[in-house]
Design a protein around this motif. Sequence first.
Motif, PDB file in Angstrom:
ATOM      1  N   GLU A 141      28.413  53.314  44.327  1.00 41.63           N
ATOM      2  CA  GLU A 141      28.011  52.017  44.890  1.00 41.63           C
ATOM      3  C   GLU A 141      29.218  51.214  45.364  1.00 41.63           C
ATOM      4  O   GLU A 141      29.173  50.565  46.414  1.00 41.63           O
ATOM      5  N   ALA A 142      30.315  51.295  44.600  1.00 39.56           N
ATOM      6  CA  ALA A 142      31.521  50.564  44.997  1.00 39.56           C
ATOM      7  C   ALA A 142      32.088  51.126  46.300  1.00 39.56           C
ATOM      8  O   ALA A 142      32.494  50.370  47.195  1.00 39.56           O
ATOM      9  N   ALA A 143      32.113  52.445  46.430  1.00 40.04           N
ATOM     10  CA  ALA A 143      32.630  53.061  47.648  1.00 40.04           C
ATOM     11  C   ALA A 143      31.710  52.765  48.834  1.00 40.04           C
ATOM     12  O   ALA A 143      32.179  52.493  49.955  1.00 40.04           O
ATOM     13  N   SER A 144      30.387  52.795  48.607  1.00 35.08           N
ATOM     14  CA  SER A 144      29.443  52.499  49.686  1.00 35.08           C
ATOM     15  C   SER A 144      29.542  51.042  50.118  1.00 35.08           C
ATOM     16  O   SER A 144      29.384  50.712  51.306  1.00 35.08           O
TER      17      SER A 144
ATOM     18  N   VAL B 135      32.074  59.379  50.413  1.00 34.55           N
ATOM     19  CA  VAL B 135      31.946  59.000  49.006  1.00 34.55           C
ATOM     20  C   VAL B 135      31.985  60.244  48.124  1.00 34.55           C
ATOM     21  O   VAL B 135      32.651  60.271  47.079  1.00 34.55           O
ATOM     22  N   VAL B 136      31.290  61.284  48.581  1.00 37.98           N
ATOM     23  CA  VAL B 136      31.239  62.531  47.805  1.00 37.98           C
ATOM     24  C   VAL B 136      32.614  63.179  47.733  1.00 37.98           C
ATOM     25  O   VAL B 136      33.088  63.575  46.659  1.00 37.98           O
ATOM     26  N   THR B 137      33.283  63.319  48.881  1.00 42.57           N
ATOM     27  CA  THR B 137      34.555  64.046  48.917  1.00 42.57           C
ATOM     28  C   THR B 137      35.710  63.266  48.300  1.00 42.57           C
ATOM     29  O   THR B 137      36.584  63.847  47.637  1.00 42.57           O
ATOM     30  N   ASN B 138      35.747  61.956  48.514  1.00 42.67           N
ATOM     31  CA  ASN B 138      36.885  61.160  48.051  1.00 42.67           C
ATOM     32  C   ASN B 138      36.699  60.532  46.674  1.00 42.67           C
ATOM     33  O   ASN B 138      37.689  60.190  46.018  1.00 42.67           O
ATOM     34  N   VAL B 139      35.454  60.367  46.247  1.00 46.81           N
ATOM     35  CA  VAL B 139      35.198  59.696  44.971  1.00 46.81           C
ATOM     36  C   VAL B 139      34.607  60.671  43.949  1.00 46.81           C
ATOM     37  O   VAL B 139      35.174  60.887  42.871  1.00 46.81           O
ATOM     38  N   CYS B 140      33.465  61.271  44.294  1.00 45.66           N
ATOM     39  CA  CYS B 140      32.750  62.120  43.331  1.00 45.66           C
ATOM     40  C   CYS B 140      33.539  63.378  42.984  1.00 45.66           C
ATOM     41  O   CYS B 140      33.632  63.758  41.808  1.00 45.66           O
ATOM     42  N   TYR B 141      34.094  64.031  44.012  1.00 41.68           N
ATOM     43  CA  TYR B 141      34.859  65.255  43.741  1.00 41.68           C
ATOM     44  C   TYR B 141      36.080  64.976  42.867  1.00 41.68           C
ATOM     45  O   TYR B 141      36.417  65.765  41.984  1.00 41.68           O
ATOM     46  N   ARG B 142      36.728  63.862  43.108  1.00 43.86           N
ATOM     47  CA  ARG B 142      37.909  63.521  42.305  1.00 43.86           C
ATOM     48  C   ARG B 142      37.521  63.251  40.856  1.00 43.86           C
ATOM     49  O   ARG B 142      38.225  63.644  39.922  1.00 43.86           O
ATOM     50  N   ALA B 143      36.410  62.566  40.660  1.00 44.97           N
ATOM     51  CA  ALA B 143      35.978  62.246  39.301  1.00 44.97           C
ATOM     52  C   ALA B 143      35.516  63.496  38.547  1.00 44.97           C
ATOM     53  O   ALA B 143      35.684  63.594  37.324  1.00 44.97           O
ATOM     54  N   ALA B 144      34.940  64.453  39.273  1.00 42.72           N
ATOM     55  CA  ALA B 144      34.396  65.660  38.632  1.00 42.72           C
ATOM     56  C   ALA B 144      35.313  66.865  38.793  1.00 42.72           C
ATOM     57  O   ALA B 144      34.900  67.987  38.506  1.00 42.72           O
TER      58      ALA B 144
END
Length: 287
Positions: free
Chosen positions: A174-177, A186-195
Amino acid sequence: MQIATARYARRRALNATMLTISLGAAVFGLLWLVWILATLVINGVGSLSLTLFTESTPPPGSDGGGLLNAIYGSFMMTLFGTIIGTIVGIMAGTYLAEFGKTSRLAEVIRFVNDILLSAPSIVIGLFVYQILVAGLFGHYSGWAGATALAIIAIPVVTRTTEDMLRLVPNSLREAASALGSPQWKVVTNVCYRAARNGIITGVLLAIARISGETAPLLYTSFSSQFWSADMSQAIANLPVTIYQMTLNSTDPRSVELAWSGALLITATILLLNIIARALSSLGSKQG
């Protein structure tokens, strides 16, 4: 009061009994594991030498020789199988966690993925044999072996990727969006990094899963006694080479090399599992 005391005593006795049974079962399982590992080390460490990694497999009845061609073949097929399985698995897991979610297609993909997770590897080998070996290529090949290993690796990476992405807090998305980032970013820069650690763990577990497979390679790449870097032809690999060498139980050198190859595979898988556990623990602490 006496009834309550009697119930408490029975519960304590039952608890002690179940703990004893559980502890005994754990010790029983560990005993066999230690026995297997000790047997591997005792029989395999004696043949570990430089020639094991510099010479190809010898013909039965000869002295010397090593497992260079089998090690190379296993490395190449595992490498390409991991690359294909990682790419497809991460993309599929991303779709299930971020885009498909509860859609009908996503449910179908999860169902098929669960089937592949529990499917016997020999069935996958027969499938690839029918499609590639007997159909498209017309002969055994390293590419067919890598394809079979990739099919085995895909469901492992898919399930791990989906689970790890689902653990990423929605507040990060939500913050990235809110900053105007499109969903793919959001998926490539935020979610992938977190996971990242969890996904890497899944890939390592997939490598450990496919590196010791024998049945699918018997139907796809088969084996070769000679050195070959041509993935379009039959190529040697450690599991099938070990299997063939154990058939020559009357040849001492073949048996020694088979033990050394088994020890090498076991040590590699053990190391990969340790690394995967370490990364998983690191990801849990960071989370």
